[in-house]
Structures are given as C-alpha cells and as structure tokens.
Design a protein around this motif. Structure first.
Motif, PDB file in Angstrom:
ATOM      1  N   VAL A 104      31.015  54.013   2.025  1.00 11.66           N
ATOM      2  CA  VAL A 104      31.652  53.283   0.923  1.00 11.66           C
ATOM      3  C   VAL A 104      30.896  51.992   0.617  1.00 11.66           C
ATOM      4  O   VAL A 104      30.667  51.657  -0.546  1.00 11.66           O
ATOM      5  CB  VAL A 104      33.144  53.019   1.256  1.00 11.66           C
ATOM      6  CG1 VAL A 104      33.779  52.109   0.215  1.00 11.66           C
ATOM      7  CG2 VAL A 104      33.911  54.340   1.332  1.00 11.66           C
ATOM      8  N   LEU A 105      30.498  51.284   1.667  1.00  9.27           N
ATOM      9  CA  LEU A 105      29.791  50.017   1.451  1.00  9.27           C
ATOM     10  C   LEU A 105      28.410  50.262   0.825  1.00  9.27           C
ATOM     11  O   LEU A 105      27.972  49.511  -0.041  1.00  9.27           O
ATOM     12  CB  LEU A 105      29.635  49.251   2.768  1.00  9.27           C
ATOM     13  CG  LEU A 105      30.926  48.676   3.363  1.00  9.27           C
ATOM     14  CD1 LEU A 105      30.646  48.070   4.744  1.00  9.27           C
ATOM     15  CD2 LEU A 105      31.540  47.628   2.439  1.00  9.27           C
ATOM     16  N   PHE A 106      27.751  51.316   1.246  1.00  9.51           N
ATOM     17  CA  PHE A 106      26.397  51.590   0.750  1.00  9.51           C
ATOM     18  C   PHE A 106      26.430  52.078  -0.700  1.00  9.51           C
ATOM     19  O   PHE A 106      25.759  51.518  -1.571  1.00  9.51           O
ATOM     20  CB  PHE A 106      25.724  52.639   1.643  1.00  9.51           C
ATOM     21  CG  PHE A 106      24.310  52.950   1.245  1.00  9.51           C
ATOM     22  CD1 PHE A 106      23.270  52.096   1.589  1.00  9.51           C
ATOM     23  CD2 PHE A 106      24.016  54.096   0.522  1.00  9.51           C
ATOM     24  CE1 PHE A 106      21.957  52.383   1.219  1.00  9.51           C
ATOM     25  CE2 PHE A 106      22.702  54.389   0.150  1.00  9.51           C
ATOM     26  CZ  PHE A 106      21.678  53.524   0.496  1.00  9.51           C
ATOM     27  N   TYR A 107      27.219  53.110  -0.959  1.00 15.85           N
ATOM     28  CA  TYR A 107      27.203  53.702  -2.301  1.00 15.85           C
ATOM     29  C   TYR A 107      28.063  52.933  -3.291  1.00 15.85           C
ATOM     30  O   TYR A 107      27.657  52.700  -4.425  1.00 15.85           O
ATOM     31  CB  TYR A 107      27.670  55.162  -2.239  1.00 15.85           C
ATOM     32  CG  TYR A 107      26.632  56.087  -1.657  1.00 15.85           C
ATOM     33  CD1 TYR A 107      25.449  56.366  -2.350  1.00 15.85           C
ATOM     34  CD2 TYR A 107      26.813  56.670  -0.410  1.00 15.85           C
ATOM     35  CE1 TYR A 107      24.487  57.202  -1.824  1.00 15.85           C
ATOM     36  CE2 TYR A 107      25.851  57.522   0.129  1.00 15.85           C
ATOM     37  CZ  TYR A 107      24.690  57.782  -0.588  1.00 15.85           C
ATOM     38  OH  TYR A 107      23.734  58.606  -0.058  1.00 15.85           O
ATOM     39  N   ARG A 108      29.254  52.562  -2.870  1.00 18.47           N
ATOM     40  CA  ARG A 108      30.189  51.980  -3.826  1.00 18.47           C
ATOM     41  C   ARG A 108      29.960  50.482  -4.010  1.00 18.47           C
ATOM     42  O   ARG A 108      30.080  49.954  -5.099  1.00 18.47           O
ATOM     43  CB  ARG A 108      31.619  52.247  -3.367  1.00 18.47           C
ATOM     44  CG  ARG A 108      32.598  52.317  -4.498  1.00 18.47           C
ATOM     45  CD  ARG A 108      33.938  52.878  -4.074  1.00 18.47           C
ATOM     46  NE  ARG A 108      34.842  52.851  -5.204  1.00 18.47           N
ATOM     47  CZ  ARG A 108      34.878  53.770  -6.151  1.00 18.47           C
ATOM     48  NH1 ARG A 108      34.080  54.809  -6.101  1.00 18.47           N
ATOM     49  NH2 ARG A 108      35.715  53.641  -7.163  1.00 18.47           N
ATOM     50  N   HIS A 109      29.678  49.810  -2.920  1.00 21.52           N
ATOM     51  CA  HIS A 109      29.531  48.348  -3.005  1.00 21.52           C
ATOM     52  C   HIS A 109      28.079  47.900  -2.960  1.00 21.52           C
ATOM     53  O   HIS A 109      27.807  46.697  -3.008  1.00 21.52           O
ATOM     54  CB  HIS A 109      30.355  47.682  -1.906  1.00 21.52           C
ATOM     55  CG  HIS A 109      31.820  47.961  -2.035  1.00 21.52           C
ATOM     56  ND1 HIS A 109      32.645  47.249  -2.882  1.00 21.52           N
ATOM     57  CD2 HIS A 109      32.603  48.918  -1.489  1.00 21.52           C
ATOM     58  CE1 HIS A 109      33.870  47.750  -2.822  1.00 21.52           C
ATOM     59  NE2 HIS A 109      33.873  48.770  -1.985  1.00 21.52           N
ATOM     60  N   GLU A 110      27.180  48.872  -2.845  1.00 21.32           N
ATOM     61  CA  GLU A 110      25.744  48.606  -2.931  1.00 21.32           C
ATOM     62  C   GLU A 110      25.259  47.582  -1.923  1.00 21.32           C
ATOM     63  O   GLU A 110      24.404  46.741  -2.235  1.00 21.32           O
ATOM     64  CB  GLU A 110      25.374  48.174  -4.357  1.00 21.32           C
ATOM     65  CG  GLU A 110      25.731  49.230  -5.367  1.00 21.32           C
ATOM     66  CD  GLU A 110      25.408  48.814  -6.789  1.00 21.32           C
ATOM     67  OE1 GLU A 110      24.777  47.761  -6.975  1.00 21.32           O
ATOM     68  OE2 GLU A 110      25.772  49.559  -7.703  1.00 21.32           O
ATOM     69  N   LEU A 111      25.789  47.645  -0.721  1.00 16.35           N
ATOM     70  CA  LEU A 111      25.322  46.744   0.329  1.00 16.35           C
ATOM     71  C   LEU A 111      24.069  47.332   0.976  1.00 16.35           C
ATOM     72  O   LEU A 111      23.940  48.552   1.102  1.00 16.35           O
ATOM     73  CB  LEU A 111      26.416  46.569   1.402  1.00 16.35           C
ATOM     74  CG  LEU A 111      27.304  45.323   1.278  1.00 16.35           C
ATOM     75  CD1 LEU A 111      28.052  45.316  -0.039  1.00 16.35           C
ATOM     76  CD2 LEU A 111      28.294  45.246   2.429  1.00 16.35           C
TER      77      LEU A 111
END
Ligand SMILES: [Zn+2]
Lengths: 210, 221
Positions: free
Chosen positions: A153-160
C-alpha cells in the motif's frame, strides 16, 4: 507501470512550509494544527483503513495517531517529512490494534469479515471482468501479513520509496525490500484463478483510461 | 535468458529500477515465455489496482473538528487538574496549620492536671479486687498510683508527640513546596503533553531508528 497513477487530493507542502506549520502547531497555534490535520488526514486514513479494514477502527486509530503526534510534537525533527513521522505513529497504533484484536479473536482473517465499502461504487463504470479482478486483488492483499500489506500500500498507493517505507515500518531497507518481494509473489499465487481474458480486458481498459 | 534469471529481475523491473541491457533482455524473455509473461502481468495489474482503485470509504467530514475539540478538552482538563492541585495544596497547608495549632495546645498538660485526671479515669480501669469494699482504701491509693503513672506517661507521650509533630510540620512544609514546584513545572510544560502515558514508548523519536529485523512477530498478523 501502475505506480504513480493515483494522485491524492492533498498537495504535499514544501519542506519549509511544513517546518513553519509544525513550529506554529508546537506553539499551540490552532490554525496550524488544523492545517496539519487537513493536509494529512485522508492519506493517513486511507493507509490505516487498508491495514485494519474497518471504518470505525480506522477512524479511531487515525485520531489516536494525530493525538500522539501532537502530544509529542516537541520530539519531531524537521529533517523528516511530517507525513513520514505521522505514518510511523499510525503504523505502530495499527500494529497494536491488530495484536489486540488477534489476542481477542485468536486469529485475523480479513476475508471472513464483512467489509465495509467493498461493493462496487455507485456510478462507477467498469466491466464485470475489471470489477472481479479488483475484488480478487484486494482480497489477496487482505490475506497478506501486516508488513507485506503495508509495503504494497505504501509503495503503490502512497508512492513511498523503500527508504521512506523503512522509516515508517521501522525496519531495515533490506527487510522492507524482502517484504515487498514476498508480497508480490504471494499476490501472484493468490491470483492464480485470474484468466488471461480478464487480464487482457483489464489492461485494455486501464490503458484506455490512463 | 532463463526463467530463473528473469525472475530475479522482476522486483527491479517492477520498482522501475531496471534499465539498459538487462531491461531489454527481460523484455525479450517476456515475449517468448508465457509463464513469466503471466507472472509479471499479474503483479503489474495488482500494483495498478492498489495504486489507482478509488477508496470506498472516507473519514467523516467533521473529523478535524472532533480531533481538535479533543485536544482542546484535553488541555482544558489539564488546566482543571492544575486548579484542583492548587486547591488541594491549599487544603493541605491549612490542615498543617490546624495540626500544628492542635499540637501546640497540648504543649502544657501539667497546667490542666486536675481535668486530665478526671478525663483519664475511664482509662485506668480498676481490677475487680480493687472494686470490692474491703479493699476500698488500698484500692483508692492504688488508683492514685495508677493515675500518677498514667499522668507521667501522658506527659512523656505528649512530649514525644510534640517532637514528631515538629518533624511532621517540616515534612508538610517540604511536601507542599515540592508540590508547588511540580505544579509550577506542570504549568510551564505544554498542556496535554502528559495525557499519553504510553506516548513515550509509542511515538517514535524522530528520526525513527530502524528496528532490528524482528518482523517474525508481526509476520502473521
Ligand atoms: Zn520465463
């Protein structure tokens, strides 16, 4: 590449502006506190909701995270993004919540829980194939471990970046990469039932939309 | 390129970190190999859904209001507590004064010796023999001896009590001054900061230190 296709409504403030806001909030400026809440609440809630999959719990965790953040604003260092720090607190509260919940119910099987908001959105125009695929993906995400779900979720959705995720999850970068790797492979296994036709259909539509 | 090699590049490719010759080789393998093609497609589609699917839920519109009201009421409660603390400190100070005045009143038991003896009577319970009429005189003098003894004891007692009263007074003064210091400090620190007993442990000091790899603990959450 799917990453980067979603844009959050809140505009990320500049580092300098963020530093000023936090400084004012530290001095008990209510307007600055409100602006910090308005800037970050939706993103934080979205992340937390994906972690706990319950609207009421997610809202409570979100509130607790903000209150904890405000209570210890003095320890915030402006070297770091406020959002990263806030997400770190939010993730910790999530983990505590999930641990408590598991201690109460014995296990955590999201797929067995009735989900709020899982039905197709009213007015959304999507093919049956695309709808089923989305459902399959999210239910596969729900079956992952908390750190695996969080990294996806953090990688794809929040672009972290992996470095930022390491800060939020308080894990070494290598561990974060390993979680992301295992999460992707697990998703692939869980999506075995997806047909070539569904894949093609989804890609055509996504391609047309993007 | 074999499937095994191709699979090792999946993460770098999906992270957008693969370029040059390796990217070209993977692309070529993907075209030829249906297994790797499907695996990559499934992971790409998942990423796309996770990135772009609309969130079906949202925070209630009044979230910020309720949150800020919550921080307000917390600082209000903190002020209330400060006021209550000062009130209690005042009460304690008053109690100390009363206690000292009370102890002071018993500083001179000898002056009221007669009354003391009167009030002391029930304490010196005569034995049954002493109550018998035959032993009347003997009993009376024994009673007098007992009273004398009691009186001396009482005097010693009060002397001791007065001493401990003085040390009590010192303690009172100390406690009150400590309490006032604490309250003064509480007033100086930002309101609400003390409302999260678990906050120290739960809020990461920034920068958050990466924890050691103990993810097994949360792995099966
Ligand atoms: Zn292959």
């Amino acid at each position: 590449m799917a990453r980067g296709m979603v844009r959050e409504t809140a505009v990320t403030p500049s580092r300098e502006y963020e530093r000023q806001l936090v400084g004012r909030a530290q001095a008990d400026d209510r307007l600055a506190s409100r602006e910090l809440v308005e800037l970050h609440k939706d993103r934080l809630f979205s992340f937390i909701w994906r972690m706990v999959r319950n609207h009421h719990d997610a809202e409570e965790i979100c509130q607790e995270a903000f209150l904890k953040a405000f209570a210890s604003l003095g320890t915030f260092s402006s070297e770091y993004r406020f959002s990263t720090w806030l997400f770190t607190i939010g993730y910790r509260v999530c983990l505590n919540h999930l641990r408590r919940k598991r201690a109460l119910t014995g296990e955590l099987d999201f797929t067995a829980l009735p989900h709020d908001g899982d039905s197709a959105l009213p007015g959304s125009v999507e093919s049956e194939e695309a709808g089923r695929l989305k459902e399959l993906v999210w239910s596969a995400v729900d079956r992952l471990s908390a750190p695996q779900r969080a990294t996806l979720v953090l990688f794809y959705r929040h672009e972290l970046s992996c470095h930022e995720m390491a800060q939020v999850l308080e894990l070494p970068v290598a561990t974060v990469k390993s979680h992301l790797h295992r999460a992707r492979n697990r998703l692939r296994e869980l999506l075995e039932s997806v047909t070539e036709h569904e894949l093609q259909e989804f890609r055509n539509r996504a391609g047309a939309a993007g | 390129m074999r499937c095994e090699q191709a699979r090792q590049l999946f993460d770098a490719y999906l992270d957008g970190e693969l370029s040059g010759a390796l990217a070209t080789e993977l692309g070529a393998h993907r075209v030829k190999c249906p297994d790797c093609r499907r695996a990559l497609a499934l992971m790409e589609v998942s990423g796309h859904v996770i990135a772009s699917d609309r969130e079906p839920v949202a925070l209630h519109g009044d979230f910020a209001d309720r949150l800020l009201a919550c921080t307000d009421s917390k600082s209000l409660r903190s002020r209330d507590r400060l006021r209550r603390g000062l009130y209690i400190a005042g009460l304690l100070a008053a109690a100390a004064v009363v206690a000292l005045a009370f102890l002071g009143a018993f500083d001179r038991p000898a002056k009221f010796a007669g009354e003391k003896v009167e009030t002391a009577r029930p304490l010196a319970v005569p034995s049954p023999q002493e109550q018998s009429p035959e032993a009347g005189n003997r009993g009376a003098s024994a009673n007098e001896d007992l009273l004398e003894e009691w009186f001396k004891e009482t005097q010693d007692n009060w002397a001791a009590k007065r001493q401990s009263g003085e040390s009590l007074q010192r303690q009172f003064e100390l406690t009150i001054s400590q309490m006032l210091d604490i309250l003064r400090q509480a007033k100086d620190t930002s309101p609400g900061a003390d409302h999260f007993p678990g906050a120290d442990g739960e809020v990461p000091a920034s920068p958050p230190e990466p924890a050691p790899t103990d993810d097994e603990d949360v792995e099966d959450l």
